[in-house]
Design a protein around this motif. Structure first.
Motif, short mmCIF file in Angstrom:
data_model
loop_
_atom_site.label_atom_id
_atom_site.label_comp_id
_atom_site.label_asym_id
_atom_site.label_seq_id
_atom_site.Cartn_x
_atom_site.Cartn_y
_atom_site.Cartn_z
N LEU A 152 0.83 -1.21 0.00
CA LEU A 152 0.00 0.00 0.00
C LEU A 152 0.87 1.26 0.00
O LEU A 152 0.52 2.26 -0.63
N SER A 153 1.99 1.21 0.70
CA SER A 153 2.87 2.38 0.76
C SER A 153 3.50 2.70 -0.59
O SER A 153 3.91 3.83 -0.86
N GLN A 154 3.57 1.70 -1.49
CA GLN A 154 4.16 1.88 -2.82
C GLN A 154 3.10 2.02 -3.91
O GLN A 154 3.44 2.24 -5.08
N GLN A 155 1.83 1.92 -3.56
CA GLN A 155 0.77 1.83 -4.56
C GLN A 155 0.72 3.04 -5.49
O GLN A 155 0.55 2.89 -6.71
N ALA A 156 0.88 4.24 -4.95
CA ALA A 156 0.82 5.46 -5.78
C ALA A 156 1.90 5.43 -6.86
O ALA A 156 1.66 5.81 -8.01
N THR A 157 3.09 4.94 -6.49
CA THR A 157 4.19 4.83 -7.47
C THR A 157 3.86 3.79 -8.52
O THR A 157 4.05 4.02 -9.73
N TYR A 158 3.32 2.65 -8.10
CA TYR A 158 3.03 1.58 -9.04
C TYR A 158 1.93 1.98 -10.02
O TYR A 158 1.98 1.61 -11.20
N ILE A 159 0.96 2.74 -9.55
CA ILE A 159 -0.10 3.21 -10.45
C ILE A 159 0.47 4.09 -11.55
O ILE A 159 0.02 4.05 -12.70
N GLN A 160 1.48 4.89 -11.20
CA GLN A 160 2.11 5.76 -12.20
C GLN A 160 2.79 4.99 -13.31
O GLN A 160 2.89 5.46 -14.45
N TYR A 161 3.28 3.78 -12.98
CA TYR A 161 3.93 2.96 -14.01
C TYR A 161 2.99 2.70 -15.18
O TYR A 161 3.44 2.60 -16.32
N ARG A 162 1.72 2.61 -14.88
CA ARG A 162 0.75 2.32 -15.94
C ARG A 162 0.77 3.40 -17.01
O ARG A 162 0.56 3.11 -18.20
#
Length: 379
Positions: free
Chosen positions: A290-300
């Protein structure tokens, strides 16, 4: 926490021998090769512990007083001038000028008219040279190597992220370095890198200057039984308990990858719980994702739709052996084999995935284990 209040699972840097797990075979091989004056090429995935292995090895050498040990990471460098500055700075930082060696080295540098300043926070020296011509950098580098060659002690230089030299603006860097290094008898090198393809090309291609000039060492994951015992013992030393099932879950979930294993253990150890069970670890893992989710969404937004879909597919499979196969493409709606091939090449180029192989087959996996687990759970 333990009496000394130190979390025994550091996630950055090297914290010392007591926080270092196993790698006894690699340490033994490194020693053997240094003693026999054999240069080493150390290759591993990022964050698997190659830099910590080097520092652990240097810990041993430094206690014996027979070697000067120099470590430098050249990832930020763009040309031979910056390489020379980086190496000079590393020597001054690790062998300070108040020692006779450091004073002699500083005297040598002064002949090349450097600008030497000191970081106001760390006090470490920062070296830069005013010359603009590559020839001056080459002459300075030659002087540095010759200086090391003339010392009483043997010098071991570890150059991390060595594949960066292939990207330098000068096209002759590999040949230049090889011409200097092949004549050194009192200086040994450890060339380490995380880009397996580029490192293999530099050291295994017959067309490149470093071909067959070193012994290749591949760094893999720590054996599960060794890591399991290490984790249990560190919790016990800190007055905590962690169940065998919880440790097994950690190692399976992180795929034994050092950084991700350390991150989960670091968080578990820092928790107020005195006894850690599998359900506690699952909550910790979920919170890390969850702490990394915002970053991972940006990868999209940085990947094409096909690349994103292929990344999800590889994450869900864990390992993919035939990414162009009909069954795989249909299962994950990738499109066509050519679409899959282009997307695969793009993800490899971006280092979102990596390719691994053994004697029998090769496969692809997502580079970031946390990203892989997040994709697996989210889509």
């Amino acid at each position: 926490m333990a009496a000394n209040n130190i979390n025994p699972f550091p996630i950055t840097g090297y914290a010392g021998k007591s926080f270092f797990c196993d790698r006894e075979d690699k340490l033994s091989t490194l020693r053997e090769q240094v003693e026999n004056k054999v240069n080493t090429t150390l290759i591993s995935l990022r964050r698997l512990g190659k830099s910590a292995l080097i520092h652990r090895f240097f810990d041993e050498l430094n206690t014996e007083n027979f070697y000067h040990c120099i470590y430098t990471d050249i990832y930020p460098t763009q040309n031979i001038k910056e390489f020379t500055e980086n190496l000079s700075q590393a020597i001054l930082q690790q062998i300070p000028e108040h020692k006779s060696f450091g004073k002699r080295f500083l005297d040598l540098l002064k002949g090349f008219h450097p600008i030497i300043s000191y970081d106001p926070l760390t006090g470490e020296p920062e070296v830069s040279f005013g010359f603009t011509e590559a020839k001056m950098a080459e002459r300075t580098l030659s002087g540095i190597f010759q200086f090391l060659e003339n010392q009483d002690k043997q010098t071991v230089i570890a150059i991390d992220e060595f594949q960066q030299v292939a990207n330098y603006s000068e096209t002759n860097t590999e040949a230049l370095l090889r011409s200097h290094i092949q004549n050194l008898r009192k200086v040994q090198f450890i060339f380490s890198g995380s880009n397996k393809h580029m490192m293999s090309e530099i050291f295994n291609s017959a067309k490149r200057p470093f071909f067959s000039s070193t012994r290749i060492m591949n760094l893999n994951t720590i054996p599960e039984e060794k890591y399991h015992a290490f984790i249990k013992s560190k919790f016990e030393e800190g007055g905590k308990k962690i169940s065998d099932e919880a440790v097994h879950f950690i190692l399976e979930w992180t795929r034994l990858h050092t950084y991700y294993t350390q991150a989960v253990c670091n968080n578990a150890y820092a928790s107020p719980l005195k006894t850690i069970k599998p359900e506690d670890i699952k909550i910790i893992c979920n919170n890390l994702l969850l702490s990394q989710q915002a970053t991972y969404i940006q990868y999209r937004h940085l990947l094409s739709p096909v690349q994103w879909q292929l990344l999800i597919a590889i994450a869900k499979e864990g390992k993919v052996y035939q990414p162009q196969s009909k069954d795989f493409i249909q299962k994950y709606k990738i499109g066509t084999p050519s679409n899959s091939k282009r997307a695969l090449d793009a993800l490899l180029e971006k280092e979102m995935i990596y390719q691994e192989e053994d004697l029998h087959s090769s496969w692809y996996a997502v580079y970031d284990v946390f990203l892989s687990r997040w994709l697996e759970l989210t889509f």
